[in-house]
Scaffold this motif. Structure first.
Motif, PDB file in Angstrom:
ATOM      1  N   ILE A 204       3.117  19.091  -1.151  1.00  0.00           N
ATOM      2  CA  ILE A 204       4.660  19.036  -1.253  1.00  0.00           C
ATOM      3  C   ILE A 204       4.689  17.756  -1.786  1.00  0.00           C
ATOM      4  O   ILE A 204       4.237  16.654  -1.051  1.00  0.00           O
ATOM      5  CB  ILE A 204       5.217  19.270   0.170  1.00  0.00           C
ATOM      6  N   PRO A 205       5.082  17.626  -2.699  1.00  0.00           N
ATOM      7  CA  PRO A 205       5.473  16.322  -3.717  1.00  0.00           C
ATOM      8  C   PRO A 205       6.723  15.713  -3.048  1.00  0.00           C
ATOM      9  O   PRO A 205       7.630  16.552  -3.101  1.00  0.00           O
ATOM     10  CB  PRO A 205       5.775  16.466  -5.237  1.00  0.00           C
ATOM     11  N   VAL A 206       6.862  14.397  -2.883  1.00  0.00           N
ATOM     12  CA  VAL A 206       7.936  13.773  -2.381  1.00  0.00           C
ATOM     13  C   VAL A 206       8.033  12.655  -3.284  1.00  0.00           C
ATOM     14  O   VAL A 206       7.489  11.433  -3.155  1.00  0.00           O
ATOM     15  CB  VAL A 206       7.775  13.403  -1.033  1.00  0.00           C
ATOM     16  N   PRO A 207       9.219  12.724  -4.151  1.00  0.00           N
ATOM     17  CA  PRO A 207      10.148  13.944  -4.197  1.00  0.00           C
ATOM     18  C   PRO A 207       9.434  14.898  -5.316  1.00  0.00           C
ATOM     19  O   PRO A 207       8.407  14.138  -5.894  1.00  0.00           O
ATOM     20  CB  PRO A 207      11.214  13.298  -5.309  1.00  0.00           C
ATOM     21  N   GLY A 208      10.036  15.928  -5.848  1.00  0.00           N
ATOM     22  CA  GLY A 208       9.447  17.061  -6.669  1.00  0.00           C
ATOM     23  C   GLY A 208       9.495  16.236  -8.180  1.00  0.00           C
ATOM     24  O   GLY A 208      10.486  15.108  -8.159  1.00  0.00           O
ATOM     25  N   THR A 209       9.164  17.188  -9.031  1.00  0.00           N
ATOM     26  CA  THR A 209       9.294  16.809 -10.385  1.00  0.00           C
ATOM     27  C   THR A 209      10.666  16.291 -10.856  1.00  0.00           C
ATOM     28  O   THR A 209      11.027  15.544 -11.803  1.00  0.00           O
ATOM     29  CB  THR A 209       8.784  17.945 -11.211  1.00  0.00           C
TER      30      THR A 209
ATOM     31  N   ALA B 152      18.239   9.776   5.362  1.00  0.00           N
ATOM     32  CA  ALA B 152      18.855  11.295   5.406  1.00  0.00           C
ATOM     33  C   ALA B 152      17.803  12.072   4.614  1.00  0.00           C
ATOM     34  O   ALA B 152      18.221  13.319   4.673  1.00  0.00           O
ATOM     35  CB  ALA B 152      20.203  11.173   4.971  1.00  0.00           C
ATOM     36  N   GLY B 153      16.938  11.796   3.788  1.00  0.00           N
ATOM     37  CA  GLY B 153      16.512  12.550   2.868  1.00  0.00           C
ATOM     38  C   GLY B 153      16.727  12.843   1.444  1.00  0.00           C
ATOM     39  O   GLY B 153      16.264  13.849   0.872  1.00  0.00           O
ATOM     40  N   LYS B 154      18.038  12.222   1.187  1.00  0.00           N
ATOM     41  CA  LYS B 154      18.230  12.447  -0.089  1.00  0.00           C
ATOM     42  C   LYS B 154      17.977  11.421  -1.182  1.00  0.00           C
ATOM     43  O   LYS B 154      17.413  10.289  -0.999  1.00  0.00           O
ATOM     44  CB  LYS B 154      20.238  12.127   0.090  1.00  0.00           C
TER      45      LYS B 154
ATOM     46  N   GLN C 261      12.551  14.378   6.406  1.00  0.00           N
ATOM     47  CA  GLN C 261      14.040  14.501   6.095  1.00  0.00           C
ATOM     48  C   GLN C 261      13.904  15.324   4.591  1.00  0.00           C
ATOM     49  O   GLN C 261      14.901  16.464   4.435  1.00  0.00           O
ATOM     50  CB  GLN C 261      15.107  13.588   6.283  1.00  0.00           C
ATOM     51  N   TYR C 262      13.771  14.745   3.641  1.00  0.00           N
ATOM     52  CA  TYR C 262      13.586  15.199   2.417  1.00  0.00           C
ATOM     53  C   TYR C 262      12.934  16.526   2.527  1.00  0.00           C
ATOM     54  O   TYR C 262      13.359  17.718   1.778  1.00  0.00           O
ATOM     55  CB  TYR C 262      12.738  14.208   1.342  1.00  0.00           C
ATOM     56  N   ILE C 263      11.747  16.694   2.982  1.00  0.00           N
ATOM     57  CA  ILE C 263      11.217  18.018   3.019  1.00  0.00           C
ATOM     58  C   ILE C 263      11.755  19.110   3.586  1.00  0.00           C
ATOM     59  O   ILE C 263      11.918  20.178   3.315  1.00  0.00           O
ATOM     60  CB  ILE C 263       9.789  17.657   3.686  1.00  0.00           C
ATOM     61  N   ARG C 264      12.659  18.731   4.757  1.00  0.00           N
ATOM     62  CA  ARG C 264      13.519  19.564   5.611  1.00  0.00           C
ATOM     63  C   ARG C 264      14.638  20.087   4.623  1.00  0.00           C
ATOM     64  O   ARG C 264      15.113  21.375   4.750  1.00  0.00           O
ATOM     65  CB  ARG C 264      14.060  19.051   7.037  1.00  0.00           C
ATOM     66  N   ARG C 265      14.792  19.483   3.866  1.00  0.00           N
ATOM     67  CA  ARG C 265      16.214  19.685   2.664  1.00  0.00           C
ATOM     68  C   ARG C 265      15.613  20.588   1.727  1.00  0.00           C
ATOM     69  O   ARG C 265      16.531  20.818   1.031  1.00  0.00           O
ATOM     70  CB  ARG C 265      16.762  18.401   2.496  1.00  0.00           C
ATOM     71  N   LEU C 266      14.427  20.840   1.424  1.00  0.00           N
ATOM     72  CA  LEU C 266      13.945  21.500   0.208  1.00  0.00           C
ATOM     73  C   LEU C 266      14.704  22.800   0.148  1.00  0.00           C
ATOM     74  O   LEU C 266      14.822  23.471   1.410  1.00  0.00           O
ATOM     75  CB  LEU C 266      12.341  21.592   0.253  1.00  0.00           C
TER      76      LEU C 266
ATOM     77  N   SER D 103      10.207  21.979  -5.896  1.00  0.00           N
ATOM     78  CA  SER D 103       8.843  21.650  -5.824  1.00  0.00           C
ATOM     79  C   SER D 103       8.380  21.604  -4.343  1.00  0.00           C
ATOM     80  O   SER D 103       9.017  20.723  -3.614  1.00  0.00           O
ATOM     81  CB  SER D 103       8.040  20.721  -6.637  1.00  0.00           C
ATOM     82  N   GLY D 104       7.316  22.126  -3.806  1.00  0.00           N
ATOM     83  CA  GLY D 104       6.893  22.178  -2.292  1.00  0.00           C
ATOM     84  C   GLY D 104       7.595  23.033  -1.415  1.00  0.00           C
ATOM     85  O   GLY D 104       7.163  23.295  -0.306  1.00  0.00           O
ATOM     86  N   PHE D 105       8.799  23.739  -1.937  1.00  0.00           N
ATOM     87  CA  PHE D 105       9.533  24.579  -0.977  1.00  0.00           C
ATOM     88  C   PHE D 105       8.675  25.579  -0.608  1.00  0.00           C
ATOM     89  O   PHE D 105       8.704  26.066   0.875  1.00  0.00           O
ATOM     90  CB  PHE D 105      10.828  25.341  -1.669  1.00  0.00           C
ATOM     91  N   THR D 106       7.882  26.473  -1.325  1.00  0.00           N
ATOM     92  CA  THR D 106       7.046  27.587  -0.735  1.00  0.00           C
ATOM     93  C   THR D 106       5.993  27.018   0.392  1.00  0.00           C
ATOM     94  O   THR D 106       6.023  27.823   1.301  1.00  0.00           O
ATOM     95  CB  THR D 106       6.333  28.268  -2.095  1.00  0.00           C
TER      96      THR D 106
END
Length: 137
Positions: A54-59, A69-71, A115-120, A125-128
């Motif tokens: 899981i890239p943080v953030p995605g591409t 807040a993960g935004k 928080q960013y990952i929870r919001r995917l 990228s990384g959602f699956t």
């Protein structure tokens, strides 16, 4: 068909013959082989979930910062964190959801990343990987 292959005391039912012992044993053997074939597939799935990334953030958010807040926010935003230098594995994220911090991060940074990952959402990228982690609990 030999009489010794038909279980004693069981009559024929509605014109259907009672299965022989050989047939029952063959069905049992087929069931065992199917179970032995499926089990490694489940193990392989579990391993791939732990190795997904899981890239943080995605591409699409490259260069952006992540607030508490993960935004995604513009670089340099006060209280926000730069993106992670490398993607996190499914295993690392799973451990972080259980209370550990993500590797190479402070507590607050790890919480922002989680928080960013929870919001995917689907398509990011990384959602699956995230979906696999949350459904395999």
């Amino acid at each position: 068909m030999e009489n010794s292959d038909i279980p004693a005391g069981l009559p024929e039912m509605d014109g259907e013959a009672v299965p022989s012992r050989r047939k029952m044993l063959a069905l049992g053997a087929a069931g065992v082989s199917a179970a032995l074939t499926i089990r490694p597939a489940f193990a392989q799935t579990a391993v791939s979930v732990m190795n997904c990334e899981i890239p943080v953030p995605g591409t699409t958010g490259a260069g952006q910062y992540i607030d508490r807040a993960g935004k995604l926010v513009p670089p340099g935003t006060k209280g926000a964190f730069p993106g992670a230098p490398r993607p996190f594995t499914g295993e690392e994220v799973k451990r972080a959801f259980r209370g550990q911090t993500l590797p190479g991060t402070t507590y607050n940074q790890s919480q922002a990343y989680l928080q960013y990952i929870r919001r995917l959402q689907a398509g990011q990228s990384g959602f699956t990987c995230f979906a696999s982690i949350t459904t395999s609990r």
